[in-house]
Structures are given as structure tokens and as C-alpha cells.
Design a protein around this motif. Structure first.
Motif, mmCIF file in Angstrom:
data_model
loop_
_atom_site.group_PDB
_atom_site.id
_atom_site.type_symbol
_atom_site.label_atom_id
_atom_site.label_comp_id
_atom_site.label_asym_id
_atom_site.label_seq_id
_atom_site.Cartn_x
_atom_site.Cartn_y
_atom_site.Cartn_z
ATOM 1 N N TYR A 149 0.974 -1.060 -0.160
ATOM 2 C CA TYR A 149 -0.008 0.074 -0.080
ATOM 3 C C TYR A 149 0.823 1.564 -0.076
ATOM 4 C CZ TYR A 149 -3.266 3.041 1.418
ATOM 5 O OH TYR A 149 -4.482 4.388 1.029
ATOM 6 N N ARG A 150 1.737 1.127 0.629
ATOM 7 C CA ARG A 150 2.887 3.055 1.058
ATOM 8 C C ARG A 150 3.063 3.032 -0.584
ATOM 9 N NH1 ARG A 150 4.836 1.604 6.881
ATOM 10 N NH2 ARG A 150 3.497 2.413 8.438
ATOM 11 N N SER A 151 4.026 1.372 -1.070
ATOM 12 C CA SER A 151 4.649 1.350 -1.982
ATOM 13 C C SER A 151 3.810 1.895 -3.296
ATOM 14 C CB SER A 151 5.198 0.648 -2.674
ATOM 15 O OG SER A 151 4.796 -0.680 -2.841
ATOM 16 N N GLU A 152 2.738 1.652 -2.984
ATOM 17 C CA GLU A 152 1.443 2.152 -4.253
ATOM 18 C C GLU A 152 1.308 3.622 -4.386
ATOM 19 O OE1 GLU A 152 -0.852 2.149 -7.789
ATOM 20 O OE2 GLU A 152 0.330 1.184 -6.987
ATOM 21 N N LEU A 153 0.900 4.507 -2.965
ATOM 22 C CA LEU A 153 1.143 5.689 -2.548
ATOM 23 C C LEU A 153 1.952 6.699 -3.139
ATOM 24 C CD1 LEU A 153 -0.293 5.730 1.154
ATOM 25 C CD2 LEU A 153 -1.843 6.306 -1.274
ATOM 26 N N ALA A 154 3.261 5.779 -2.707
ATOM 27 C CA ALA A 154 4.489 6.902 -3.068
ATOM 28 C C ALA A 154 4.630 6.729 -4.447
ATOM 29 C CB ALA A 154 5.549 6.004 -2.720
ATOM 30 N N ARG A 155 4.154 5.305 -5.488
ATOM 31 C CA ARG A 155 4.513 5.683 -6.963
ATOM 32 C C ARG A 155 3.154 7.101 -8.033
ATOM 33 N NH1 ARG A 155 1.665 4.220 -11.483
ATOM 34 N NH2 ARG A 155 -0.100 3.382 -10.087
ATOM 35 N N ARG A 156 2.113 6.829 -6.961
ATOM 36 C CA ARG A 156 1.317 8.033 -7.646
ATOM 37 C C ARG A 156 1.619 9.445 -6.878
ATOM 38 N NH1 ARG A 156 -4.781 5.685 -5.777
ATOM 39 N NH2 ARG A 156 -4.399 3.576 -6.768
ATOM 40 N N SER A 159 4.376 10.164 -9.749
ATOM 41 C CA SER A 159 3.879 10.255 -11.412
ATOM 42 C C SER A 159 3.072 11.075 -11.273
ATOM 43 C CB SER A 159 3.318 8.774 -11.575
ATOM 44 O OG SER A 159 1.827 8.511 -11.088
ATOM 45 N N GLU A 160 2.610 11.880 -10.102
ATOM 46 C CA GLU A 160 1.478 12.789 -9.875
ATOM 47 C C GLU A 160 2.231 14.604 -10.176
ATOM 48 O OE1 GLU A 160 -1.011 13.512 -6.744
ATOM 49 O OE2 GLU A 160 -2.479 11.859 -7.466
ATOM 50 N N LYS A 161 3.900 13.648 -9.768
ATOM 51 C CA LYS A 161 4.789 15.169 -9.389
ATOM 52 C C LYS A 161 5.210 14.820 -10.999
ATOM 53 C CE LYS A 161 9.198 15.874 -7.446
ATOM 54 N NZ LYS A 161 10.877 15.266 -7.094
ATOM 55 N N VAL A 162 5.889 13.734 -11.923
ATOM 56 C CA VAL A 162 6.109 14.040 -12.927
ATOM 57 C C VAL A 162 4.596 14.825 -14.096
ATOM 58 C CG1 VAL A 162 6.561 12.665 -14.707
ATOM 59 C CG2 VAL A 162 8.042 11.898 -12.300
ATOM 60 N N ALA A 163 3.598 14.447 -13.920
ATOM 61 C CA ALA A 163 2.459 14.930 -14.586
ATOM 62 C C ALA A 163 2.776 16.436 -14.572
ATOM 63 C CB ALA A 163 1.920 14.556 -14.353
#
Length: 168
Positions: A149-156, A159-163
């Protein structure tokens, strides 16, 4: 009669009682391919196994009911030549009645606690299917759903930061 005990301290507010139970469990979708039997593999077939886990949860129409789906994609290849041995795709769902969880904590509860409850059943299915498919039974290691769960939050977040950087 007052709400304060004899020592004069105020009683802390009662936390809501969390209740959770599994109403149903079922295989939503499953596919097992024994590639070894179809194509054959040359040489020593020492397996290398990869397991990918994805989770999904949704509210159902009934009050306090949720469906939580654990999706596994398991591939086994030979270590030496990376020739495929088998592939197992499995979607395992649990229907849960969950009460007393604050709204802001419901998402992590559904994606951490609920999969923990269904995991032993999912593990048994994987073991049985691989054994019945002609391989030694695959006994999955315990999955750390909190870390997932934590790794998915970090990945999201990444990706939002890159966007956002691309938009500027």
C-alpha cells in the motif's frame, strides 16, 4: 452523576468499535498455462518465479459492504535460458461487511486488512493449481500488504509530480 471519574480526570471519548467480516469469497477470473507441457524445455529446468500483486476495492450497493480483489500474475521461467514454464493469472475477491472504520481510514483498511484476511485462501488456491498443473506446489510467501500500500502511494505521488512538471 458526572462523566468524570472520582480522580477528576475527564473520560476520553469512546472509539467506534470496528467490526469486519467476510460475507463471501470467490475466484473472479483464473488462467493457468502449462507452457512446459506445450512446448517443452531443454536442459535443467530450475525455476525462477515472479509474483506481481495488484489490489482493487469498491463499495457495493448494500450498506457497509465492499468488494476487495487481489490480482496475482505469477510467471515461472528457467533461470538459465529464461524459457517460460508456467503462467498463472488469478483474481480473487472477498465481499466484506465493514463497520466502525472512519471514512478517511477506509481506503487503507480495505487494501491492507481485507487482503490479509483472504490471503490464506488465495495461497491455497495457488498451491493447488500449480500442483494440479504438474509442478511442485507453489507456496507463496506472506505478502506485506502495508508495504504494498505504501509503495503504491509513493508511486502515485511520484507520477503526479512528474505530470505536474510536464504541465509547467
Amino acid at each position: 452523576m458526572s462523566d468524570t471519574p472520582e480522580n477528576g480526570a475527564a473520560t476520553p471519548p469512546q472509539q467506534p468499535q470496528i467490526t469486519s467480516r467476510i460475507l463471501a469469497q470467490y475466484i473472479r477470473d483464473m488462467s493457468f498455462e502449462n507452457i512446459l507441457a506445450q512446448k517443452g524445455v531443454t536442459g535443467d529446468a530450475q525455476p525462477e518465479i515472479q509474483v506481481q500483486v495488484n489490489l482493487d476495492a469498491r463499495k457495493r450497493k448494500q450498506k457497509d459492504q465492499y468488494e476487495v480483489i487481489t490480482k496475482l500474475n505469477i510467471t515461472s521461467k528457467t533461470k538459465e535460458k529464461s524459457e517460460p514454464l508456467f503462467m498463472l493469472e488469478l483474481e480473487y475477491a472477498g465481499v466484506f461487511q465493514v463497520e466502525g472504520v472512519p471514512e478517511e481510514q477506509m481506503h487503507p483498511y480495505l487494501l491492507i486488512e481485507c487482503p490479509r484476511m483472504t490471503f490464506p485462501f488465495l495461497r491455497r488456491i495457488v498451491s493447488d493449481v500449480t500442483r494440479d498443473g504438474g509442478f511442485p506446489p507453489l507456496n507463496l510467501d506472506t505478502i506485506d500488504f502495508l508495504a504494498l500500500y505504501r509503495s503504491e502511494l509513493a508511486r502515485r505521488a511520484e507520477s503526479e509530480k512528474v505530470a505536474k512538471e510536464k504541465a509547467n
